[in-house]
Write an enzyme that holds these catalytic residues in place. Structure first.
Site, PDB file in Angstrom:
ATOM      1  N   TRP A 103       0.846  -1.529  -0.600  1.00  0.00           N
ATOM      2  CA  TRP A 103      -0.290  -0.426  -0.030  1.00  0.00           C
ATOM      3  C   TRP A 103       1.080   1.199   0.004  1.00  0.00           C
ATOM      4  O   TRP A 103       0.448   2.216  -0.684  1.00  0.00           O
ATOM      5  CB  TRP A 103      -1.242   0.162   1.261  1.00  0.00           C
ATOM      6  CG  TRP A 103      -2.003  -0.907   0.835  1.00  0.00           C
ATOM      7  CD1 TRP A 103      -2.372  -2.622   1.460  1.00  0.00           C
ATOM      8  CD2 TRP A 103      -2.626  -1.186  -0.214  1.00  0.00           C
ATOM      9  NE1 TRP A 103      -3.426  -2.491   1.588  1.00  0.00           N
ATOM     10  CE2 TRP A 103      -4.342  -1.974   0.157  1.00  0.00           C
ATOM     11  CE3 TRP A 103      -3.163  -0.336  -1.126  1.00  0.00           C
ATOM     12  CZ2 TRP A 103      -4.458  -2.890  -0.835  1.00  0.00           C
ATOM     13  CZ3 TRP A 103      -4.679  -0.634  -1.892  1.00  0.00           C
ATOM     14  CH2 TRP A 103      -4.359  -1.803  -1.777  1.00  0.00           C
ATOM     15  N   ASP A 173      -1.642   6.357   6.219  1.00  0.00           N
ATOM     16  CA  ASP A 173      -3.191   5.974   5.896  1.00  0.00           C
ATOM     17  C   ASP A 173      -2.883   4.697   7.500  1.00  0.00           C
ATOM     18  O   ASP A 173      -2.436   3.976   7.423  1.00  0.00           O
ATOM     19  CB  ASP A 173      -2.369   4.737   4.588  1.00  0.00           C
ATOM     20  CG  ASP A 173      -3.483   3.535   4.017  1.00  0.00           C
ATOM     21  OD1 ASP A 173      -4.610   3.863   4.276  1.00  0.00           O
ATOM     22  OD2 ASP A 173      -3.011   3.278   3.102  1.00  0.00           O
ATOM     23  N   LYS A 197     -12.916  -1.413   7.181  1.00  0.00           N
ATOM     24  CA  LYS A 197     -11.868  -2.691   7.439  1.00  0.00           C
ATOM     25  C   LYS A 197     -12.703  -2.684   9.145  1.00  0.00           C
ATOM     26  O   LYS A 197     -13.226  -3.560   9.490  1.00  0.00           O
ATOM     27  CB  LYS A 197     -10.608  -2.448   7.386  1.00  0.00           C
ATOM     28  CG  LYS A 197      -9.970  -2.888   6.326  1.00  0.00           C
ATOM     29  CD  LYS A 197      -8.919  -2.452   5.792  1.00  0.00           C
ATOM     30  CE  LYS A 197      -8.775  -2.286   4.520  1.00  0.00           C
ATOM     31  NZ  LYS A 197      -8.490  -3.308   3.584  1.00  0.00           N
TER      32      LYS A 197
HETATM   33  C1  LIG Z   1      -3.380   0.078   4.146  1.00  0.00           C
HETATM   34  C2  LIG Z   1      -4.364   0.197   3.324  1.00  0.00           C
HETATM   35  N1  LIG Z   1      -4.317   1.684   2.279  1.00  0.00           N
HETATM   36  C3  LIG Z   1      -5.555   1.979   1.136  1.00  0.00           C
HETATM   37  C4  LIG Z   1      -6.153   1.135   0.984  1.00  0.00           C
HETATM   38  C5  LIG Z   1      -6.864   0.901  -0.570  1.00  0.00           C
HETATM   39  O1  LIG Z   1      -8.482   1.572  -0.343  1.00  0.00           O
HETATM   40  P1  LIG Z   1      -9.572   1.733  -1.400  1.00  0.00           P
HETATM   41  O2  LIG Z   1      -9.922   0.363  -1.490  1.00  0.00           O
HETATM   42  O3  LIG Z   1     -10.937   2.547  -0.239  1.00  0.00           O
HETATM   43  O4  LIG Z   1      -9.216   2.202  -1.984  1.00  0.00           O
HETATM   44  C6  LIG Z   1      -5.847  -0.477   1.581  1.00  0.00           C
HETATM   45  C7  LIG Z   1      -7.353  -1.270   0.912  1.00  0.00           C
HETATM   46  O5  LIG Z   1      -7.029  -2.634   0.732  1.00  0.00           O
HETATM   47  C8  LIG Z   1      -5.138  -0.581   2.334  1.00  0.00           C
HETATM   48  O6  LIG Z   1      -5.700  -1.865   3.249  1.00  0.00           O
END
Ligand SMILES: Cc1ncc(COP(=O)(O)O)c(C=O)c1O
Length: 362
Positions: A103, A173, A197
């Site tokens: 991520w 994040d 989550k």
């Molecule tokens: C740590 C993290 N950042 C970003 C995201 C991306 O999120 P989204 O699907 O809401 O764009 C996720 C999705 O699993 C994630 O676990």
């Protein structure tokens, strides 16, 4: 309710049964209004009450100071990967990142579209199986911000303590661990998290931003992608995802009823310990992926001796009512996501299954 799955999905993920039941009860006729909340105007008093309560509860549960705005936006955490640099990166400054996994890598790639980036620390050489220590961080003095990913959902690593970044705003994040433990919000300039989550269903993203960072972006930014638009309008500039915010409000009420962030942290640690102890005590049959000091209490990643055995584990677990134990397709292996709403009993059932599987295949 006996037919509930043992849900270890990574996201969207398990929601508290009490929350689902409450939503079901209120679904068709919201508090005697003769309609569903989903059928109401977002400008009406009833929805506004829900919207304000969700913000208030988040403020209360995370101890968010008055000089921070709480925003409800759309586009997922992935849109924040772009909104952060679009709004915070100034000419002559660099966007600094800690590269910890899948991520973080996506966030960095997106920032590169808008200006110069710098890597303050990286654990790529260790296959992202650890979180860099504070003394590894080399933060460029001209950083507009330092971005980190508090919990790498795919690799199963988590920051145990956040670094002191001095006058450089810390951006996090927190999609996969927000509200899993108490936070000192004042350490951060900006926090964002997709709700799906720990906070609710998919469809809404939470942004907590210190007011002095909300100014005018230095580059042309579409109205909907400016933090100032949402901050000025209490996240009601356009139609918000009313159902997702309503569900988030119910989840926040549930967290409060559990005793708040400190109480859920205690249970989260207990659940994580049960699983890691089962892994470490298996004599090498199960192997934890992340380094011990960097292990996540939200996403427990582990492997078996061969991919065949892992496939068998997934197949047999599914037959026994377990869901979501297959690791992310990019890394393979196994993963149990044990967010706030995953009951302790589900984790105990998984530990029992793991023991049984080992006896039959070890
Ligand atoms: C740590 C993290 N950042 C970003 C995201 C991306 O999120 P989204 O699907 O809401 O764009 C996720 C999705 O699993 C994630 O676990």
């Amino acid at each position: 309710m006996s037919n509930r799955a043992y849900n270890f999905n990574a996201g969207p993920a398990a929601l508290p049964l009490e929350v689902l039941q409450k939503a079901q009860e209120q679904f068709i006729d919201y508090e005697g209004s003769g309609m569903s909340l989903m059928e109401m105007s977002h400008r009406g008093a009833i929805y506004e009450g829900v919207h304000k309560q969700a913000e208030q509860l988040l403020r209360e549960l995370l101890g968010i100071p008055d000089n921070y705005k709480v925003l409800f936006v759309q586009g997922g955490a992935s849109t924040q990967f772009a909104m952060v640099p679009m709004n915070l990166l100034q000419p002559g400054k660099v966007a600094s990142y800690v590269s910890t996994g899948s991520w973080a890598t996506k966030a960095i790639q997106e920032a590169k579209l808008f200006g110069e980036t710098a890597i303050a620390a990286s654990s790529e050489a260790d296959k992202f199986m650890r979180i860099p220590s504070a003394d590894e961080l080399n933060i460029a003095p001209d950083s507009a911000y330092l971005h980190l990913t508090s919990n790498e959902t795919i690799e199963g690593t988590q920051w145990a303590q956040y670094p002191d970044t001095g006058s450089v705003p810390l951006v996090a994040d927190m999609s996969s661990d927000i509200l899993c433990r108490p936070l000192n919000i004042s350490q951060f300039g900006l926090i964002y998290a997709g709700a799906q989550k720990n906070l609710g269903p998919s469809g809404v993203t939470i942004v907590i931003i210190r007011e002095d960072l909300i100014g005018t972006p230095s580059m042309p930014v579409p109205t909907m992608l400016r933090y100032s638009t949402h901050a000025k309008n209490d996240s009601l500039y356009n139609t918000p995802p009313t159902f997702a915010i309503y569900m988030t409000n119910l989840v926040l009420q549930w967290v409060k009823a559990q005793g708040g962030a400190a109480a859920v942290e205690k249970i989260n640690k207990e659940k994580a310990k049960l699983l890691y102890d089962a892994i470490d005590g298996s004599g090498g049959f199960y192997r934890g992926c992340a380094e011990k000091g960097s292990r996540s209490i939200m996403n427990v990643t582990f492997r078996l001796g061969s991919e065949e055995l892992e496939k068998l584990f997934v197949k047999e677990s599914e037959a026994q009512g377990f869901v979501g134990l297959k690791g992310h397709r990019s890394v393979g292996g196994l993963r149990a996501s044990i967010y706030n709403a995953v009951p302790l009993d589900s984790v105990k059932a998984l530990v029992d299954f793991m023991g049984d599987f080992q006896r039959r295949n070890g």
